[in-house]
Motif scaffolding. Structure first.
Motif, short mmCIF file in Angstrom:
data_model
loop_
_atom_site.label_atom_id
_atom_site.label_comp_id
_atom_site.label_asym_id
_atom_site.label_seq_id
_atom_site.Cartn_x
_atom_site.Cartn_y
_atom_site.Cartn_z
N ASP A 80 0.83 -1.20 0.00
CA ASP A 80 0.00 0.00 0.00
C ASP A 80 0.87 1.26 0.00
O ASP A 80 0.56 2.23 -0.69
CB ASP A 80 -0.93 0.00 1.21
CG ASP A 80 -2.03 1.03 1.09
OD1 ASP A 80 -2.90 0.86 0.22
OD2 ASP A 80 -2.01 2.02 1.86
N LEU A 81 1.95 1.25 0.76
CA LEU A 81 2.86 2.40 0.80
C LEU A 81 3.58 2.56 -0.54
O LEU A 81 3.80 3.67 -1.01
CB LEU A 81 3.87 2.23 1.93
CG LEU A 81 3.30 2.15 3.35
CD1 LEU A 81 4.42 1.91 4.35
CD2 LEU A 81 2.52 3.41 3.71
N GLU A 82 3.94 1.44 -1.14
CA GLU A 82 4.67 1.46 -2.41
C GLU A 82 3.86 2.12 -3.51
O GLU A 82 4.41 2.79 -4.40
CB GLU A 82 5.00 0.01 -2.78
CG GLU A 82 5.61 -0.20 -4.14
CD GLU A 82 5.72 -1.69 -4.48
OE1 GLU A 82 5.50 -2.04 -5.65
OE2 GLU A 82 6.02 -2.49 -3.56
N TRP A 83 2.53 1.94 -3.47
CA TRP A 83 1.69 2.45 -4.55
C TRP A 83 1.25 3.91 -4.35
O TRP A 83 0.58 4.47 -5.20
CB TRP A 83 0.44 1.57 -4.68
CG TRP A 83 0.78 0.19 -5.10
CD1 TRP A 83 1.75 -0.21 -5.98
CD2 TRP A 83 0.16 -1.02 -4.65
NE1 TRP A 83 1.77 -1.57 -6.11
CE2 TRP A 83 0.81 -2.10 -5.31
CE3 TRP A 83 -0.88 -1.30 -3.77
CZ2 TRP A 83 0.45 -3.42 -5.09
CZ3 TRP A 83 -1.23 -2.62 -3.56
CH2 TRP A 83 -0.58 -3.66 -4.22
N ASP A 84 1.65 4.52 -3.24
CA ASP A 84 1.28 5.91 -2.97
C ASP A 84 2.30 6.84 -3.62
O ASP A 84 3.15 7.43 -2.97
CB ASP A 84 1.20 6.16 -1.46
CG ASP A 84 0.57 7.50 -1.14
OD1 ASP A 84 0.01 8.14 -2.05
OD2 ASP A 84 0.64 7.92 0.03
N THR A 85 2.21 6.97 -4.93
CA THR A 85 3.17 7.75 -5.70
C THR A 85 2.63 9.15 -5.98
O THR A 85 1.43 9.41 -5.84
CB THR A 85 3.49 7.04 -7.02
OG1 THR A 85 2.26 6.81 -7.74
CG2 THR A 85 4.17 5.71 -6.76
N PRO A 86 3.49 10.10 -6.39
CA PRO A 86 3.05 11.48 -6.59
C PRO A 86 1.98 11.63 -7.68
O PRO A 86 1.94 10.87 -8.64
CB PRO A 86 4.35 12.19 -7.00
CG PRO A 86 5.44 11.36 -6.43
CD PRO A 86 4.95 9.95 -6.52
N ILE A 87 1.16 12.66 -7.51
CA ILE A 87 0.10 12.98 -8.47
C ILE A 87 0.69 13.83 -9.59
O ILE A 87 1.59 14.62 -9.38
CB ILE A 87 -1.04 13.76 -7.77
CG1 ILE A 87 -1.56 12.97 -6.56
CG2 ILE A 87 -2.17 14.07 -8.74
CD1 ILE A 87 -2.11 11.62 -6.90
N GLY A 88 0.14 13.67 -10.79
CA GLY A 88 0.56 14.49 -11.92
C GLY A 88 1.29 13.67 -12.97
O GLY A 88 1.14 12.44 -13.03
N GLU A 89 2.09 14.34 -13.79
CA GLU A 89 2.83 13.64 -14.83
C GLU A 89 3.79 12.66 -14.19
O GLU A 89 4.49 12.98 -13.23
CB GLU A 89 3.58 14.63 -15.72
CG GLU A 89 4.19 13.98 -16.94
CD GLU A 89 4.73 14.96 -17.96
OE1 GLU A 89 5.32 14.50 -18.96
OE2 GLU A 89 4.56 16.18 -17.75
N ALA A 90 3.82 11.45 -14.72
CA ALA A 90 4.60 10.37 -14.12
C ALA A 90 5.54 9.74 -15.14
O ALA A 90 5.41 9.94 -16.35
CB ALA A 90 3.66 9.30 -13.55
N GLN A 91 6.48 8.97 -14.62
CA GLN A 91 7.40 8.24 -15.48
C GLN A 91 6.79 6.92 -15.96
O GLN A 91 7.10 6.45 -17.06
CB GLN A 91 8.70 7.95 -14.73
CG GLN A 91 9.50 9.18 -14.36
CD GLN A 91 10.07 9.88 -15.58
OE1 GLN A 91 10.81 9.27 -16.36
NE2 GLN A 91 9.73 11.13 -15.75
N ALA A 92 5.93 6.33 -15.14
CA ALA A 92 5.42 5.00 -15.47
C ALA A 92 4.11 4.73 -14.74
O ALA A 92 3.72 5.47 -13.83
CB ALA A 92 6.45 3.93 -15.09
N CYS A 93 3.46 3.67 -15.13
CA CYS A 93 2.25 3.19 -14.46
C CYS A 93 2.51 1.75 -14.00
O CYS A 93 3.55 1.17 -14.29
CB CYS A 93 1.05 3.22 -15.40
SG CYS A 93 1.17 2.04 -16.78
#
Length: 337
Positions: free
Chosen positions: A147-160
């Motif tokens: 769950d912590l691993e998937w809490d990534t920044p909002i907005g333009e991203a490098q990957a999904c």
């Protein structure tokens, strides 16, 4: 590779169409929840089964999903399964957007409407994802770490990750996922999409509920080893400048998983027990990472400890990749369930 100049352009202002590709093997009730959550949210569902021995195939057919059963004589990979599902959609005409989702995830109501609207309004974006949450983070520290691993920044991203809504024409232009990849096929596809001028975006909206069902140390070890293998494959394919895809992650695995232990062994041989003092670098790294954490103290310490310990299975995953790439044989799918 097809040019991307026409991707994202309006299609005579008609409503965009959305389909879903679900992949799984022996996910049982988790798959049932996944498929049920998609009903009424997409125009079509394709379920790709990788040799299940439960009732997955019959359940999927029973709710009206098109089923693709992969040839069991060919090694399974998630990338291969997703490609098969996508191309099965084309039998009834290629949709505008495709939601890829793992069979142990339930799609949150309303997600697809918001994601579809975002892609409609942002033609330069080829992939959009949202917040994936672990359904039962309290059941184990390993679930919590997911769950912590998937809490990534909002907005333009490098990957999904494995759950994402993609433009079908962009997917076709890139030739889909690399079917031979053991893991990390989604970030690798995103590298190619971004190189072609497309964008990847993460929204704040809730997207999926994931059930890792990871309650044993061995499961976490296998999953982390798979991550190390993915880092190695990604760095091999795209580690050169300017992308340097997963090059830092691979180097860290070698440093902490092998470099430091070898240094400690050499120092101990030369200096005796004093050389073992170098092992203090591991708890010091845990303290450093925990103090940098921005969550509750317990979560920060758990995450820091497992991140440091995880460098050992990550290193073994790197070794597996090297042996399969430059030695005899081919690494098979690394599963933790």
């Amino acid at each position: 590779m097809r040019a991307l100049s026409n991707i994202g352009k309006p299609r005579n202002m008609r409503p965009s169409t959305v389909a879903a590709v679900v992949i799984a093997r022996n996910e049982g009730s988790r798959l049932q929840a996944c498929l049920t959550s998609l009903q009424g949210q997409v125009d079509r569902i394709v379920y790709v089964d990788s040799g299940s021995t439960d009732n997955s195939v019959s359940f999927a057919r029973g709710i009206g999903a098109k089923v693709v059963e992969l040839d069991t004589s060919i090694p399974f990979t998630a990338a291969r399964a997703r490609n098969a599902g996508f191309y099965a959609l084309q039998d009834a005409g290629t949709p505008d957007y495709v939601q890829f989702v793992d069979g142990d995830c339930e799609v949150v109501a309303g997600w697809l409407l918001q994601a579809q609207a975002f892609l409609d309004e942002h033609p330069a974006v080829a992939v959009v994802c949202g917040r994936r949450r672990e359904r039962f983070p309290q059941r184990s520290i390993y679930n919590l770490l997911c769950d912590l691993e998937w809490d990534t920044p909002i907005g333009e991203a490098q990957a999904c990750g494995g759950d994402a809504l993609m433009r079908a024409d962009a997917f076709v232009a890139m030739g889909g996922f690399r079917p031979e990849l053991i893991a990390g096929e989604e970030p690798e596809l995103c590298v190619r999409l971004r190189a072609a001028g497309c964008k990847v975006w993460r929204l704040a909206e809730e997207m999926t509920l994931h059930d890792a069902a990871m309650i044993r140390f061995g499961q976490w070890w296998q999953r982390t080893q798979r991550g190390g293998h993915a880092f190695a494959e990604g760095a091999f394919l795209h580690g050169a400048a300017p992308e340097r895809h997963w090059l830092r992650e691979s180097r860290r695995a070698w440093l902490w998983g092998l470099g430091i232990p070898v240094t400690v062994a050499a120092a101990s041989f030369l200096l005796g027990w004093l050389g073992l003092l170098l092992l203090l670098v591991y708890p010091l790294q845990v303290v450093r990472l925990a103090r940098r954490g921005k969550r509750a103290a317990r979560e920060n310490w758990l995450q820091a400890g497992l991140l440091v310990l995880g460098k050992f299975p990550e290193m073994l995953g790197q070794v597996k990749f090297l042996l399969s790439r430059f030695g005899a044989g081919k690494t098979t799918l690394i599963e933790y369930k």
